[in-house]
Motif scaffolding. Structure first.
Motif, short mmCIF file in Angstrom:
data_model
loop_
_atom_site.label_atom_id
_atom_site.label_comp_id
_atom_site.label_asym_id
_atom_site.label_seq_id
_atom_site.Cartn_x
_atom_site.Cartn_y
_atom_site.Cartn_z
N ASP A 135 -16.84 -5.42 -2.33
CA ASP A 135 -16.75 -4.68 -3.13
C ASP A 135 -16.04 -3.35 -2.86
N MET A 136 -15.81 -2.98 -1.41
CA MET A 136 -14.87 -1.92 -1.03
C MET A 136 -13.67 -2.56 -0.36
N PRO A 137 -12.72 -1.44 -0.29
CA PRO A 137 -11.48 -2.00 0.22
C PRO A 137 -11.43 -2.04 1.57
N ALA A 138 -10.57 -3.03 2.25
CA ALA A 138 -10.51 -3.04 3.43
C ALA A 138 -9.44 -1.82 4.18
N ILE A 139 -9.71 -1.66 5.37
CA ILE A 139 -8.73 -0.58 5.99
C ILE A 139 -8.28 -1.62 7.24
N THR A 140 -7.00 -1.53 7.14
CA THR A 140 -6.21 -2.29 8.26
C THR A 140 -5.41 -1.67 8.66
N LEU A 141 -5.34 -1.62 10.36
CA LEU A 141 -4.31 -0.70 11.34
C LEU A 141 -3.17 -1.73 11.35
N GLU A 142 -1.80 -0.91 11.09
CA GLU A 142 -0.77 -1.63 11.08
C GLU A 142 0.32 -0.93 12.30
N GLY A 143 -0.16 -0.04 12.90
CA GLY A 143 0.52 0.31 13.97
C GLY A 143 0.34 1.69 14.29
N CYS A 144 0.69 2.40 15.66
CA CYS A 144 0.48 3.78 15.90
C CYS A 144 1.86 4.49 16.44
N ALA A 145 2.05 5.58 16.55
CA ALA A 145 3.19 6.26 16.90
C ALA A 145 3.51 5.89 18.29
N ASP A 146 2.55 5.82 19.15
CA ASP A 146 2.71 5.53 20.69
C ASP A 146 2.32 4.00 21.04
N ALA A 147 2.65 3.16 19.98
CA ALA A 147 2.56 1.74 20.22
C ALA A 147 3.86 1.15 20.34
#
Length: 200
Positions: free
Chosen positions: A188-200
Motif C-alpha cells: 500500500d506504500m511506495p518503495a524507496i530504492t537507492l540508485e546511487g550516491c555522489a561518492d560511489a
C-alpha cells in the motif's frame, strides 16, 4: 580559612544544581529525539503516528507536539508518513539518488516533500521542484507512479535534492481512511530504492 569554608558549601550546591539541570535537559532532549511516541504504524520504511493529535496520545507524543509547536492533522483529517531509510534499511542521504515508486493508500489528496533530519523542509534552488502532490504526479497506466529524487533533472516526476547529510521523505495523506485501518500491507506504500550516491 573560615571565609573559604563559608563559600564552599554554596559553591558545591550551585555546581550540583548546574550538573543536575544540564543532565536533565540533555536526557529529556535525547528521549524526545529517540521516539515520537508509541503506537507507530509501520509500513516498510514508512512510519506514522495516528494518535499524535488525539486525546489518546501518550506522554512522549504530547511532549513532541508541545515542543514542535506545529499544527498537526487530526485523525479524521489525514496522516503523515515519514521515511528515514530506504526499503533496504539504509539511511536516506541528500547526496544520493532515489526512486520512490508504487502506490499510496486511498486518499483524497497527497503530498510528498523532503526534510532534513530535524524535519525542516529542504527547499530546492529557485525554479526546481522541491515537492510533489497527487494532482501534479505523472502516473503509469495502472495508476502507480515513480518519482526520481536527486541532483540531476529527470523526465517525469522529479524532486531536486543536493544537500549532503541525512534527509527524510514525508508523505502526507489528506482525508484518508488509513488512520483507522489495520489491514494495510507493504504494497500500500511506495518503495524507496537507492540508485546511487555522489561518492560511489
Amino acid at each position: 580559612m573560615k571565609r573559604k569554608n563559608v563559600f564552599r558549601l554554596p559553591l558545591l550546591v550551585l555546581v550540583s544544581l548546574a550538573i543536575a539541570f544540564g543532565a536533565g535537559t540533555w536526557s529529556t532532549r535525547v528521549a524526545l529525539r529517540a521516539t515520537s511516541g508509541f503506537g507507530a504504524l509501520r509500513l516498510g520504511p514508512w512510519q506514522a503516528f495516528p494518535d499524535l493529535q488525539s486525546a489518546a496520545a501518550d506522554p512522549y507524543a504530547k511532549a513532541h507536539r508541545a515542543n514542535d509547536g506545529r499544527l498537526l492533522l487530526g485523525r479524521a483529517e489525514g496522516l503523515v508518513f515519514t521515511a528515514a531509510t530506504d526499503s533496504d534499511g539504509r539511511e536516506l542521504r541528500g547526496d544520493c539518488r532515489y526512486e520512490i515508486s508504487g502506490t499510496t493508500p486511498a486518499a483524497r489528496f497527497w503530498t510528498l516533500r523532503i526534510t532534513d533530519a530535524d524535519d525542516r523542509p529542504l527547499l530546492a534552488r529557485a525554479g526546481l521542484p522541491s515537492s510533489l502532490d497527487a494532482w501534479q504526479a505523472v502516473r503509469r497506466d495502472d495508476g502507480s507512479f515513480a518519482v526520481q529524487v536527486g541532483a540531476r533533472a529527470k523526465a517525469g516526476n522529479w524532486l531536486a535534492m543536493h544537500e549532503p547529510g541525512p534527509v527524510r521523505f514525508v508523505l502526507t495523506l489528506i482525508d484518508t481512511p488509513t488512520a483507522g485501518a489495520t489491514g494495510l500491507s507493504l504494497t500500500d506504500m511506495p518503495a524507496i530504492t537507492l540508485e546511487g550516491c555522489a561518492d560511489a
